[in-house]
Design an enzyme around this catalytic site. Structure first.
Site, mmCIF file in Angstrom:
data_model
loop_
_atom_site.group_PDB
_atom_site.id
_atom_site.type_symbol
_atom_site.label_atom_id
_atom_site.label_comp_id
_atom_site.label_asym_id
_atom_site.label_seq_id
_atom_site.Cartn_x
_atom_site.Cartn_y
_atom_site.Cartn_z
ATOM 1 N N GLN A 142 0.828 -1.203 0.000
ATOM 2 C CA GLN A 142 0.000 0.000 0.000
ATOM 3 C C GLN A 142 0.870 1.263 0.000
ATOM 4 O O GLN A 142 0.678 2.163 -0.820
ATOM 5 C CB GLN A 142 -0.902 -0.003 1.251
ATOM 6 N N ASP A 231 -6.645 6.851 7.632
ATOM 7 C CA ASP A 231 -7.072 5.448 7.494
ATOM 8 C C ASP A 231 -8.149 5.213 8.551
ATOM 9 O O ASP A 231 -8.325 6.044 9.461
ATOM 10 C CB ASP A 231 -5.849 4.524 7.728
ATOM 11 N N CYS A 271 -6.110 4.880 2.194
ATOM 12 C CA CYS A 271 -5.843 3.582 1.554
ATOM 13 C C CYS A 271 -7.139 2.855 1.186
ATOM 14 O O CYS A 271 -7.124 1.965 0.343
ATOM 15 C CB CYS A 271 -4.990 2.718 2.468
HETATM 16 N N1 NVA Z 1 -5.510 -0.298 8.775
HETATM 17 C C1 NVA Z 1 -6.457 -0.967 7.895
HETATM 18 C C2 NVA Z 1 -5.950 -0.950 6.497
HETATM 19 C C3 NVA Z 1 -6.875 -1.622 5.510
HETATM 20 C C4 NVA Z 1 -6.325 -1.602 4.110
HETATM 21 C C5 NVA Z 1 -6.663 -2.389 8.380
HETATM 22 O O1 NVA Z 1 -5.691 -3.052 8.744
HETATM 23 O O2 NVA Z 1 -7.814 -2.833 8.422
HETATM 24 N N1 CP Z 2 -6.272 -0.853 0.841
HETATM 25 C C1 CP Z 2 -6.460 -2.190 0.907
HETATM 26 O O1 CP Z 2 -5.537 -2.967 1.137
HETATM 27 O O2 CP Z 2 -7.727 -2.574 0.650
HETATM 28 P P1 CP Z 2 -8.312 -4.047 0.875
HETATM 29 O O3 CP Z 2 -8.334 -4.281 2.366
HETATM 30 O O4 CP Z 2 -9.696 -3.997 0.292
HETATM 31 O O5 CP Z 2 -7.439 -5.036 0.178
#
Ligand code: NVA
Ligand code: CP
Length: 315
Positions: A142, A231, A271
């Protein structure tokens, strides 16, 4: 098994990407150039021709799953979607056995899971490259993709002022990892109890080329920033903490008022998936500064570049 022990016992023969600090600054630049050439169609290598890739998911995904599956196909390979329900990494059988078995079938392993040490152990025993598709600690694909998006949208800037607001999670840690090898001015705006990983923070602070600030003042974090990033406040596997985190992080929401303190041309980044109305407002995520869908698209290009880079390394 502790990572320290694994490091001594491991048999890794391939180059893996378990976190951004696996790369040097030169290699980051090289991967970004491969990414640009792939995106604009200048090069279309097929290093996965005739090979399969195991994509192991212990958590949900939209972007990571689809961008890897499409990217693997575009590099000539075919992907296998495997949930941890089947593998039960480290429970049904040892991580080292899984690594050695998968290495006999596939040319590369992508894994999204909880523990960073599981990914590192897998990489240590696999004889094919292992790519981290997110752990609780980091999300390296990412942030490398996001760095590419920064370079694409702000081509004349060499040293970005990046403000990350919100939870000190895998995304914050990955920005810090990048700052430990690439010069940047990174400000993390977060609450005292939501700090990023201490070891990763200290490593970034140790890079004399970067300036790292951790503050509980959101205005200080965004002041004249070139990039304003956020995020979700509660990551996958931590959704039971959502209400408590909301209380703690409310003042770090990215809204028009806060954004007014950043550079007028700043990039607004997330993200995704976003919890609209919580860490970011609709008017900002849908506004003129937002590049969130460029970020999503660039996951495809950067991961193709990462896989091509790893597969070209001497094994
Ligand atoms: N911090 C988030 C990012 C998702 C792409 C998670 O770990 O759920
Ligand atoms: N940003 C990201 O990794 O999205 P997903 O959790 O949908 O893969």
């Amino acid at each position: 098994m502790e990572v320290e022990t694994v490091v001594q016992a491991g048999t890794a023969t391939a180059r893996s990407f378990t976190q951004i600090t696996d790369l040097s600054e030169e290699e980051v630049g090289f991967i970004l150039r491969i990414c640009a050439d792939m995106k604009n169609g200048k090069i279309a290598p097929r290093p996965l021709a005739g090979k399969s890739v195991a994509c192991v998911f212990a958590k949900q995904s939209l972007r990571t799953r689809v961008s890897f599956e499409v990217g693997i196909r575009e590099l000539g390979g075919q992907s296998l979607y495997i949930t941890d329900q089947e593998i039960q990494l480290g429970k049904r059988e040892s991580i080292s056995d899984v690594a050695q078995v998968l290495s006999r079938f596939v040319g590369l392993i992508m894994i999204r899971t909880f523990k960073q040490s599981d990914v590192e152990e897998l990489a240590l025993y696999a004889s094919v490259p292992v790519v981290n598709g997110l752990t609780d600690l980091v999300h390296p694909c990412q942030i490398l993709g996001d760095y590419f998006t920064c370079a694409e949208n702000l081509p004349n800037l060499k040293r970005y002022k990046i403000a990350y607001l919100g939870d000190g999670n895998n995304i914050a840690n990955s920005w810090l990892n990048l700052a430990s090898i690439v010069p940047m001015d990174l400000r993390i705006g977060t609450a005292a109890s939501c700090q990023p990983d201490e070891q990763i923070l200290n490593r970034a602070i140790a890079n004399p080329e970067s300036s790292i600030t951790v503050t509980d003042d959101p205005q200080e974090a965004v002041a004249e920033a070139d990039v304003v990033y956020t995020d979700v406040w509660a990551s996958m596997g931590q959704k039971d903490e959502a209400e408590a985190k909301s209380e703690l992080l409310r003042k770090f929401q990215i809204n028009s008022k806060l954004l007014a303190g950043a550079s007028p041309e700043c990039l607004v980044m997330h993200c995704l998936p976003a919890e609209r109305g919580r860490e970011i407002t609709d008017e900002v995520i849908d506004g003129p500064n937002s590049v969130v869908f460029d970020q999503a698209e660039n996951r495809l290009h950067i991961q193709k570049a990462i896989m091509a880079f790893l597969l070209k390394q001497p094994q």
